[in-house]
Enzyme design. Structure first.
Site, PDB file in Angstrom:
ATOM      1  N   ILE A 154      -4.773  -3.248  -6.719  1.00 17.50           N
ATOM      2  CA  ILE A 154      -3.557  -3.969  -6.369  1.00 17.50           C
ATOM      3  C   ILE A 154      -3.920  -5.111  -5.413  1.00 17.50           C
ATOM      4  O   ILE A 154      -3.321  -6.183  -5.448  1.00 17.50           O
ATOM      5  CB  ILE A 154      -2.527  -3.026  -5.675  1.00 17.50           C
ATOM      6  N   THR A 172      -9.371   5.887  -2.326  1.00 16.66           N
ATOM      7  CA  THR A 172      -9.855   5.906  -3.711  1.00 16.66           C
ATOM      8  C   THR A 172     -11.376   5.722  -3.790  1.00 16.66           C
ATOM      9  O   THR A 172     -11.989   5.133  -2.902  1.00 16.66           O
ATOM     10  CB  THR A 172      -9.172   4.809  -4.528  1.00 16.66           C
ATOM     11  N   ASN A 186      -7.049   1.447  -9.690  1.00 18.59           N
ATOM     12  CA  ASN A 186      -6.140   0.381  -9.271  1.00 18.59           C
ATOM     13  C   ASN A 186      -6.872  -0.632  -8.436  1.00 18.59           C
ATOM     14  O   ASN A 186      -7.804  -0.311  -7.704  1.00 18.59           O
ATOM     15  CB  ASN A 186      -4.921   0.947  -8.531  1.00 18.59           C
ATOM     16  N   LYS A 203      -7.893   6.350   8.197  1.00 23.38           N
ATOM     17  CA  LYS A 203      -7.991   6.786   6.799  1.00 23.38           C
ATOM     18  C   LYS A 203      -9.374   6.465   6.261  1.00 23.38           C
ATOM     19  O   LYS A 203      -9.759   5.298   6.153  1.00 23.38           O
ATOM     20  CB  LYS A 203      -6.923   6.100   5.950  1.00 23.38           C
ATOM     21  N   GLY A 253       0.395  -0.157   2.591  1.00 28.24           N
ATOM     22  CA  GLY A 253      -0.293  -0.915   3.636  1.00 28.24           C
ATOM     23  C   GLY A 253       0.421  -2.215   3.966  1.00 28.24           C
ATOM     24  O   GLY A 253       0.867  -2.920   3.067  1.00 28.24           O
ATOM     25  N   CYS A 260     -10.163  -1.944   3.621  1.00 29.93           N
ATOM     26  CA  CYS A 260      -9.913  -3.363   3.336  1.00 29.93           C
ATOM     27  C   CYS A 260     -11.210  -4.139   3.522  1.00 29.93           C
ATOM     28  O   CYS A 260     -12.033  -3.801   4.356  1.00 29.93           O
ATOM     29  CB  CYS A 260      -8.886  -3.947   4.300  1.00 29.93           C
TER      30      CYS A 260
HETATM   31  C1  LIG Z   1      -1.595   2.133  -6.793  1.00 29.26           C
HETATM   32  C2  LIG Z   1      -2.229   2.625  -5.521  1.00 29.26           C
HETATM   33  C3  LIG Z   1      -2.094   1.890  -4.344  1.00 29.26           C
HETATM   34  C4  LIG Z   1      -2.681   2.308  -3.162  1.00 29.26           C
HETATM   35  N1  LIG Z   1      -2.509   1.575  -2.013  1.00 29.26           N
HETATM   36  C5  LIG Z   1      -3.027   2.016  -0.839  1.00 29.26           C
HETATM   37  C6  LIG Z   1      -2.783   1.315   0.386  1.00 29.26           C
HETATM   38  O1  LIG Z   1      -2.064   0.309   0.433  1.00 29.26           O
HETATM   39  N2  LIG Z   1      -3.359   1.791   1.524  1.00 29.26           N
HETATM   40  C7  LIG Z   1      -4.130   2.922   1.529  1.00 29.26           C
HETATM   41  O2  LIG Z   1      -4.612   3.310   2.587  1.00 29.26           O
HETATM   42  N3  LIG Z   1      -4.353   3.615   0.390  1.00 29.26           N
HETATM   43  C8  LIG Z   1      -3.824   3.197  -0.783  1.00 29.26           C
HETATM   44  N4  LIG Z   1      -4.040   3.933  -1.945  1.00 29.26           N
HETATM   45  C9  LIG Z   1      -4.838   5.172  -1.891  1.00 29.26           C
HETATM   46  C10 LIG Z   1      -3.950   6.418  -1.837  1.00 29.26           C
HETATM   47  O3  LIG Z   1      -3.149   6.417  -0.687  1.00 29.26           O
HETATM   48  C11 LIG Z   1      -4.796   7.707  -1.873  1.00 29.26           C
HETATM   49  O4  LIG Z   1      -5.638   7.732  -0.754  1.00 29.26           O
HETATM   50  C12 LIG Z   1      -5.654   7.818  -3.110  1.00 29.26           C
HETATM   51  O5  LIG Z   1      -5.014   7.277  -4.231  1.00 29.26           O
HETATM   52  C13 LIG Z   1      -6.053   9.267  -3.426  1.00 29.26           C
HETATM   53  O6  LIG Z   1      -4.931  10.099  -3.648  1.00 29.26           O
HETATM   54  P1  LIG Z   1      -4.281  10.374  -5.100  1.00 29.26           P
HETATM   55  O7  LIG Z   1      -5.405  10.774  -6.001  1.00 29.26           O
HETATM   56  O8  LIG Z   1      -3.298  11.456  -4.871  1.00 29.26           O
HETATM   57  O9  LIG Z   1      -3.655   9.096  -5.533  1.00 29.26           O
HETATM   58  C14 LIG Z   1      -3.449   3.512  -3.144  1.00 29.26           C
HETATM   59  C15 LIG Z   1      -3.577   4.257  -4.322  1.00 29.26           C
HETATM   60  C16 LIG Z   1      -2.975   3.842  -5.509  1.00 29.26           C
HETATM   61  C17 LIG Z   1      -3.137   4.675  -6.742  1.00 29.26           C
END
Ligand SMILES: Cc1cc2nc3c(=O)[nH]c(=O)nc-3n(C[C@H](O)[C@H](O)[C@H](O)COP(=O)(O)O)c2cc1C
Ligand SMILES: Cc1cc2nc3c(=O)[nH]c(=O)nc-3n(C[C@H](O)[C@H](O)[C@H](O)COP(=O)(O)OP(=O)(O)OC[C@H]3O[C@@H](n4cnc5c(N)ncnc54)[C@H](O)[C@@H]3O)c2cc1C
Ligand code: FES
Lengths: 267, 304
Positions: free
Chosen positions: B74, B195, B72, B167, B49, B132
């Site tokens: 972050i 998440t 997470n 999203k 992002g 956000c």
């Molecule tokens: C460390 C981390 C950072 C993430 N940062 C963002 C982000 O900046 N923007 C966003 O839309 N989703 C972010 N996500 C969410 C992921 O893009 C994804 O939607 C979510 O983790 C589910 O997929 P996964 O289980 O395969 O990780 C983040 C996820 C993780 C684990």
């Protein structure tokens, strides 16, 4: 820089050298790329514990393509590792991190300071500093190795061959009672450069001590990690200046660190 | 003789060589994982992002492992759009893959500013992260109320030059309602799931595992929830869906495609296997071989 890889390594040997402290040699071609202060991440086999565990490189045997790690059982992952036996295969990610800048010690009096599970990286560091001395026809009197333990010692014997070892224990059972800072004071040690790894209170004390005594200190930091390669921004530490990668006051411990010049980080 | 199998999919007029993308925030802008995988092989790179100005993110600890997953917080640390355009987009130009930029902001104006800055750039699609905190409305995420989601989607669509993916957050009562709101406001596609909000307590230290107290759960632990939500969203709207949540391999990806996703993203599993994206593509190919599927589109939403 050598490419990072996820590799299958084979356990060459493992033994418990102190209560809950394990000493393992693994066979991996990644050994040839390892530099003191860098680390590998080890993946537990248990799929409930997904993330790789960062563990420092303790010693390298380049010729035999072996790496040594020394770790304490801290939770599920390290408990699993402690059950591994010779011939078991393990997944590792490496080589990670920047490592200690050996050139900063060139011709200087240097303190190698390790606290607890921060001691392992001092072994390869001491070994390479001693090798540089040998090449330059010098003895190792410029290397002072200062180790802090709770009570039971480990790795101190390995380190004695590379320099003078000073010990502190929390319970006073061996060496100075207290911390590595007490060992410095008790032995009236003087130096120019510090390479250190250990718990945060120790690193803070070293940062202060170095500033007060005009020494240059390098600190190896620890932070919770996910990717280990700089992609997730999970493992940052606060920096004095705006970081070159993040453009905020944050640097990634897994890639820009774990070793930092003390005045660069806000700890 | 090996048959030619089609893995290409199209979303809002953008053609992807295969349906496997990276999940935002788990892959940076590809620089780091480019050491492990050939970025040219990926369907798309979805970037971390980016906001109008640099964000420092949250204090540490920012990550904590949980059973079969991770939390997470972050805090959307990012270098801001200026650096992002100069460095990250320049880097991505070298690769033959589609670029989807994930956008974050604290007010509608913040989002619109980033979207406008990207309008002349080499970007194929925009993905809007509505998870956000909306500072103006009191830190409730834009993605948690259908009317707020409708409003922000509409404002972004007015300015966006590239197709817009909204999203969606899973932290809602009805994902179908949210999907409909995004579609009604003009979204070209939706991606889900972001998440799931969670918490972990370190019982030995009597402290939260994350400095932020709460964090977003991702990884295999959330996959069944994600598949269900993709299925529900697919039945609520006609616009294409990019599915994600715990995808580790080809089989996981196929499950999302069958639930109704046109494409999928690999997120947290990159941390567990840095080759996960490429292996997911391979796994899909193998599945197609095994069941003699000529076109991947045959299986999209095939489970009714
Ligand atoms: C460390 C981390 C950072 C993430 N940062 C963002 C982000 O900046 N923007 C966003 O839309 N989703 C972010 N996500 C969410 C992921 O893009 C994804 O939607 C979510 O983790 C589910 O997929 P996964 O289980 O395969 O990780 C983040 C996820 C993780 C684990
Ligand atoms: C660069 C670096 C080098 C390290 N070198 C060594 C070493 O040489 N020897 C050694 O014994 N330990 C070392 N550690 C600490 C080691 O990573 C943790 O003890 C280990 O990850 C604990 O895992 P676990 O599954 O047993 O514990 P759990 O508590 O079950 O782990 C849960 C999660 O938290 C993480 N975690 C827990 N404690 C720490 C910690 N202190 N630092 C970072 N992550 C943690 C784990 O990686 C895992 O993701 C190092 C840490 C870092 C960052
Ligand atoms: S652990 Fe992911 S950036 Fe350091």
């Amino acid at each position: 820089m050598k490419k990072k890889k996820k590799e299958t390594a084979v356990v060459y040997s493992q033994k418990e050298t102190a209560q809950g402290i394990f000493d393992m040699w693994i066979e991996t071609p990644l050994a040839g790329n390892a530099h003191p202060g860098q680390f590998i991440s080890i993946y537990p086999k248990n799929e409930a514990t997904l993330l790789p565990r960062p563990i420092s490189i303790c010693e390298v045997d380049e010729k035999k393509e072996r790496l040594r790690i020394v770790y304490r059982i801290a939770g599920q992952g390290t408990r699993e590792f402690s059950s591994y036996e010779q011939g078991d295969s393990i997944s590792i990610l490496g080589i990670l991190g920047n490592g200690f800048p050996l050139e900063a010690a060139e011709g200087k009096n240097v303190f190698l300071m390790g606290g607890g599970i921060g001691i392992p990286p001092m072994v390869q560091l001491a070994k390479e500093l001693a090798a540089a001395n040998r090449e330059a026809g010098r003895d190792n009197s410029n290397i002072k190795i200062i180790l802090g333990y709770r009570s039971e010692l480990f790795l101190h014997e390995d380190l004695m061959q590379y320099g003078q070892v000073y010990i502190a224990t929390e319970d006073g059972s061996k060496g100075s009672k207290g911390t590595v800072m007490d060992a410095i004071e008790d032995n009236r040690l003087k130096g120019d450069v510090i390479f250190s790894c250990g718990p945060m209170p120790m690193l803070r004390a070293i940062k202060r001590y170095a500033a007060e005594n005009g020494m240059t200190a390098y600190l190896s930091l620890e932070e919770r990690m996910a990717c280990g390669v700089g992609a997730c921004l999970g493992c940052v530490c606060k920096t004095k200046e705006v970081d070159h990668h993040s453009f905020v006051h944050n640097a990634r411990v897994c890639t820009d660190g774990p070793v930092y010049l003390a005045e660069e980080v806000d700890i | 003789m090996e048959k030619k199998r089609n893995m290409a999919v199209t979303i809002a007029g953008v053609a992807f060589k295969n349906p496997v993308m990276t999940a935002s925030g788990t892959f940076g802008s590809g620089m780091e994982y480019g050491e492990f995988v050939d970025l040219n092989k990926l369907g798309a790179i979805v970037t971390k992002g980016v906001a109008n100005i640099p964000w420092p993110g949250n204090p540490t600890p920012r990550v904590a492992e949980t059973y079969g997953g991770m939390l997470n917080a972050i805090g959307l640390q990012n270098p801001g759009i200026d650096v992002f355009i100069k460095r990250d987009l320049e880097f991505l130009k070298q690769y033959d893959t589609k670029v989807i930029v994930n956008v974050c902001g604290k007010s509608v104006e913040d989002y619109v500013e980033v979207v406008e800055r990207l309008s002349e750039q080499a970007v194929d699609m925009l993905e809007i992260n509505v998870s956000c905190p909306n500072v103006k409305e009191g830190a409730i995420a834009f993605g948690q109320k259908a009317d707020a989601l409708y409003h922000i989607t509409e404002e972004i669509k007015k300015k966006a030059k590239q197709p817009v993916i909204m999203k969606l957050s899973p932290n809602v009562t009805s994902i179908g309602e949210m999907a409909k709101a995004a579609e009604a406001a003009g979204a070209d596609a939706i991606s889900l799931i972001n998440t799931i909000t969670g918490m972990k307590i370190d019982i030995h230290k009597r402290r939260f595992a994350l400095a932020n107290k709460t964090g977003g759960l991702s990884g295999p632990a959330i996959k069944p929830v994600a598949v269900r939500m993709v299925y529900e969203a697919a039945h609520a709207v006609k616009i294409p869906i990019i599915g994600m949540g715990g995808i580790a391999n080809g089989e996981d990806a196929i499950e999302f495609l069958m639930a109704g996703a046109t494409a999928v993203s690999v997120g947290a599993m990159n941390f567990v296997n840095p080759y996960a994206t490429e292996e997911t593509i391979q796994g899909i190919e193998e599945y197609m071989e095994q069941y003699n599927i000529e076109d991947i589109r045959e299986i999209i939403g095939c489970v009714e």
